[in-house]
Design an enzyme around this catalytic site. Structure first.
Site, PDB file in Angstrom:
ATOM      1  CG  ASP A  25      -2.135  -0.884   1.052  1.00 35.29           C
ATOM      2  OD1 ASP A  25      -2.405  -1.325  -0.085  1.00 35.29           O
ATOM      3  OD2 ASP A  25      -2.807  -1.152   2.068  1.00 35.29           O
ATOM      4  NE  ARG A  60      -1.319   2.864  13.436  1.00 35.68           N
ATOM      5  CZ  ARG A  60      -0.522   1.859  13.123  1.00 35.68           C
ATOM      6  NH1 ARG A  60       0.579   1.641  13.815  1.00 35.68           N
ATOM      7  NH2 ARG A  60      -0.812   1.050  12.132  1.00 35.68           N
ATOM      8  CG  ASP A  92      -4.414   2.452  13.182  1.00 34.23           C
ATOM      9  OD1 ASP A  92      -4.494   2.744  14.385  1.00 34.23           O
ATOM     10  OD2 ASP A  92      -4.017   1.355  12.772  1.00 34.23           O
ATOM     11  CB  SER A 141      -5.013  -6.678   8.326  1.00 33.91           C
ATOM     12  OG  SER A 141      -4.508  -5.404   8.584  1.00 33.91           O
TER      13      SER A 141
END
Lengths: 418, 418, 418, 418
Positions: C15, C95, C124, C175
């Site tokens: 990605d 994050r 996120d 994931s």
């Protein structure tokens, strides 16, 4: 052999005067009297002499107004402290200070015990004793009034026998306590909660029928949650409080009539007058609304409630209280700015608030053409915000039990339509 | 082929009148207008005709005052609901009712969508859309005003082109909403939070300078948290509210000036007038203080805060809201009795409260010789209550770090003594 | 004219590799890739090169393990942070750190925007964007993956066309995100909440059938809430965490299977492995029980819940979070001492705790003859503590409605007696 | 003249056997012994005879297992009740039931007092006395063991003199209480919180080294928060609990080692075994996560904490408790479905949960192509959700004090970059 010393919180009134003699007679203590002025306007010289006169071996008086304002009232204001949402904690705030003073004198003078003049059914005995335990766990605490269990008549007889002067206002039906943060009044006719408080229960505030017919506007400047200026003039907090009590009292601000839950398990009816406290808490909250984020505005009330509860319950000197203060102090860093208050007919109405840290953004809030708010953002917001409700409705409307779901209210309300 | 139907919440004003035409032109809907009177004193006949005149295929008007009072205001009162401690949730309470009405009409008339006249930056859009989702998750919601993004001038031009009458009060600087629970006012000069609200922002309450110089005392009787009688005369809640709004408004009661946190993330400045709501919440709380135990009095505020938050945030029809209501209803079973309120100069002062379920016990509370409280019990109570503090102090005073403990405040405060 | 710079949080995966090209093609940005190691054991050199290879103008890699442990995990541990009581906030903690790094690089390199690789339905994205807003409100945020809306097939095609290497593990059904605080796993078979998580969802922890049959006991020393020594050996927190993840993972400790409520409104099913985090939170709580007063023990959980919620919801950099931290830090001053933990068969069992600040007092607690507790104090305590209940019962038993009172349960329970 | 009657909670042990005689000798009461089986597996016939043998005028035994499960354990499960997050309230739940039985017998037999066998430092004395006050405020309560203050030796001598049989297990170092919800154990070696609990402290649960090496999977069906079926077989709750205690105990599930805060102010170290309770609370929570909305999931823990606190503190029969129950019951309406639990090596791992009221929506949650979630909605959501943070940052970054703001952490973290 020299006698052991005890340090007594001395008010100058009958109970603690008798206590000086009683502690000496009953337990053989040398009594050190300590009287503090926390803003009630005492004649400290008179009290100092009286203690010696009735038998204290030492008599100490302390002007504690600045100490009280700085270490006890400032935190209370930052916490917007209102027990049960109504009572700004007048007496609950002075007790830990007095205890602190007693302990300090006890250390300096080598005393083995301290004493207070509380009865066995109030909150103040708890506040005194827990504060003393917290600051000096080995110190013994004596509560003469709770212990001797004399009736008023017996007490007067005891005083007469021992040449203790009987105060002239002994027939005052009320029990009063006052300091910079307000004045409390209980007993007498107030013991019937259906009866309106008689005017005689009040002293600091004018009745609304006698307040000025012209409003007064004042401007209070705050720095990090604490008022620093009155109408632009800088002054220490205790002085600012005195002035506000004067001004606000004249306008009838700050009367509170409360049936409250005591820590010892009963309800009591109390009347308070807190002109400055009520005005300042009000003004302080308005500045918080302007400068704090929504998340702080929503959570701080839980902290405030607990703060007030702990203070009311005698846990001023406790680790949880310190942690709550740390939270509150952090929230006050930008509670700086000014608030305009109109005093009129018992109201302290905030008519304006301003801060360089204001989070109010006129360009986002306006409905004029200056609007910069993104109106389409709301569509996505509502979708996500509404997902839990939407999903719930989807699940429950598919079930046959739908009449039991959120929709129920709808289908059963038999309102006329059309 | 017949057109699809949409049900529009119609107010009779410019926005929703234009919306009737716009929904028809833009999406080809047949518009069913629904107007409700929740106490704002609308001319329902006029509104009904106007909707048809500007193009609605059907026009429904509903007198919803009783419904509103019973299903929405009674729960709010039992919850003492005040968003951020200040705002009694005027508009937030009517939106779910209006949504409920829209959904019901949509079901009855087979409509596929509903519409409201909110813009994209207020709370009301969220309340409408979440309520509709909760009650009928498949219904589509259209928000014409948020979607068309016309300026005021463009909107007026559109109205002129389509023969939609332009209201005469279009230059009113304020945006108003009102119902039995109060009146809200925003925009105009209010957008500056330092500016005092101009008198023109108020309509339901007299300024203090014009209120009567004689107080009025009223007596409100509650049954299980809900007022049932005014001065001994039984009446339905919506009627009682109308009368109280009248009386309390005349005495200037219920003005609120708030910089509030909207759900969509910004702060806005709003002015409210809630004469009856402020008085009743006040009176209701006093009866609760008399009849509820300390534990209930301490926990219910957390529930109340969450209740107000949910309602403000559009979650009226949600499982948490229902659970909070169940809690609250349980606490109201004995909130029955009477409260005497003095209306004077903007104050709704409770001067007495009485209930056969009163937990105030004069024999325990009194300081007269009738006292039945066990004063010696306090000694044991203080011991147990103080153990955590006492143990903590013992541990920490033994450590060399004692200056960092609770005692720190004491030793470092360098107050003058003696 | 030179291009504008954007700083991209780069993972090395498909990605964000595609995003480098896409940001350049679509918006003409010069892309600066930033990759951080927060303990997932990345090959930073490989990642650094790959970013350049696929088109980044600059590639920065940061070993952030110490920074992460010190500034993010230590506060989480002191807060015993568990979202919904179950999830130790693995990704939610990294994050804000990554955002902080992006903002710092943006400032240093004069970039006008930052980018992250999140889709539109996770938490996120919110955490990245709010953290960036908080630290640098003027910086633009781009979310390529959310914006481009390519299917997996289209993305692979895009990669092929642009010579972007396709990772070999692309058919991994899960994931994954991992850092020092744990490993999260979603998607695949986990999307059915009735299905047991397959062993393939786990990587850090052994299945119970394969853990050692002999327990391991370790001793963790804490100083002010933070672990400083493992079995008496001092080491920095990030190193201690690595070791504990190893040891505890081998014993199968820290598997969590949760159907959780996302901030964007939906429920998702996630599987976590947090060997060190689960063990340390457990051990830390035990030391708190030993060293904190009852009042702290009762209130801190409310603060902890809010702390976890804020962090989960992306509000790490927010005033409320800072105030909660101030509260928590104050409560940690004496959370020092040691805890013995037995690792065995998936359990991290605390078998002993010790502190010089222990508030456990054996002389008060013992039932041996060493007992110093005042048993008679309980009598007075119970009287005061019971007054609200006693008074309530007195009032309600006198009423004819008594069947509706607390007694009801009694009289209606028709149990056989005798 | 006939003697006054007292109803004694009789266990069959030494203390309450001596109490029968002592109450008769000291106060002249006729003693009615009441013994209940709440699941501890007592020999009720033996106990019934023993009471008469040592002097009771009447001896009543009650099998209260069903009553206990239905009226006390079911509410505890719905409340996920864990005092201090760890202790499922074993004894705290049986005390109000026993009190209720005592009061009922007292009413039926015309007794003037009740008695319990607690000492003065535990929680149970408070629970008994407050429950009795709540149910029958005029009943006198006597606590012989607390009052007589005999040493163990004196008590044995007293027993010998009065022909009271001395139990054979008198040298058991532990003090035990047990019922369907678990088994508590205190005293002995446990009084040192650094010492690991010896195996002898446990009886219901196998040590992990002796549990089966093969897991057992069971399926529990819940209806409205209450388990109704075990592996598909319907059974009453008390029977289901017995079976689960058996199964879970065999797998070593439910050991708890806690240093807890007692209501009387001290910390004590207790060891509990609660196989069924721990498993069921765990399973029940999982079903709640599946079927309750986010808002309920966030608020209910506050209610649960208060519920556990009140129950621990003896306020089972109190208005707040009833209101909390009303809240909880409302949240349980759709907590129906089944949970699969794997019992293995001390773990009761929920491996699957299913409900027709599941709010988990795979189409919204999935990352496959079936995804129906609106990814673009997140953009608007983040904007509104982030406004408070964004505005705050804007205001504070403009100020020169910016280093003191949220950004501070950033600029001061001196991490290596690049």
């Amino acid at each position: 052999m020299s006698k052991q010393k005890i340090v007594l919180a001395y008010s100058g009134g009958l109970d603690t005067s008798v206590a000086i003699k009683w502690l000496s007679e009953k337990y053989g203590y040398d009594v050190i009297a300590v009287a503090l002025d926390v803003g009630e306007g005492k004649d400290l010289d008179f009290i100092k002499q009286k203690a010696l006169q009735v038998g204290a071996v030492q008599s100490i008086v302390i002007d504690a107004k600045e100490w009280f304002a700085k270490d006890f009232l400032a935190p209370a204001l930052k916490a917007n402290a209102m027990y049960e949402g109504k009572y700004p904690l007048v007496s609950a705030l002075s007790r830990p200070l007095i205890s602190q003073a007693l302990v300090r004198v006890a250390r300096e003078e080598g005393a083995v015990a301290v004493a207070h003049g509380c009865t066995g059914k109030g909150n103040d005995q708890v506040r005194f004793e827990l504060s003393v335990k917290a600051l000096h766990p080995d110190l013994h605490v004596v509560a003469p009034v709770r212990e001797w269990a004399m009736s008023r008549e017996e007490e007067i007889a005891y005083a007469s026998q021992h040449n203790i002067p009987i105060p002239v206002d002994l027939d005052n039906p009320y029990s009063i306590d006052q300091n910079l943060w307000g004045r409390s009044c209980e007993c007498g006719q107030l013991e019937n909660p259906w009866a309106a408080p008689p005017e005689g229960a009040y002293e600091w505030t004018r009745p609304l029928t006698e307040t000025p017919d012209t409003p007064v506007e004042i401007e209070i400047t705050f720095h990090q949650g604490i008022p620093t200026h009155l109408d632009g003039k800088e002054m220490p907090l205790h002085q600012l409080l005195s002035q506000l009590n004067q001004i606000a009292g004249e306008h009838g601000i700050g009367r509170i009539d409360h049936v409250e839950n005591r820590l010892v398990g009963i309800k009591s009816r109390e009347v308070y007058e807190c002109p400055a406290a009520v005005m300042l808490i009000n003004a302080h909250k308005e500045l918080e609304f302007l400068t704090q984020t929504r998340e702080v505005a929503q959570f701080k009330p839980l902290v405030e409630q607990k703060w007030a509860q702990l203070t009311y319950d005698g846990l001023w000197f406790s680790p949880l209280k310190q942690a709550l203060d740390a939270f509150i102090d952090e929230t006050q860093k930008y509670v700086s700015g000014k608030v305009r208050v109109k005093c009129f007919k018992g109201h302290a109405t905030v008519t304006g608030r301003d801060s360089k840290y204001s989070l109010y953004n006129e360009q986002l809030a306006t409905y004029t053409t200056d609007d910069t708010f993104d109106h389409q953002a709301a569509v996505g917001f509502i979708k996500c915000w509404g997902y839990p409700t939407h999903i719930y409705a989807n699940v429950h409307c598919e079930k046959e039990e739908q009449n039991e779901t959120l929709g129920r209210t709808l289908y059963q309300a038999n309102q006329p339509i059309g």
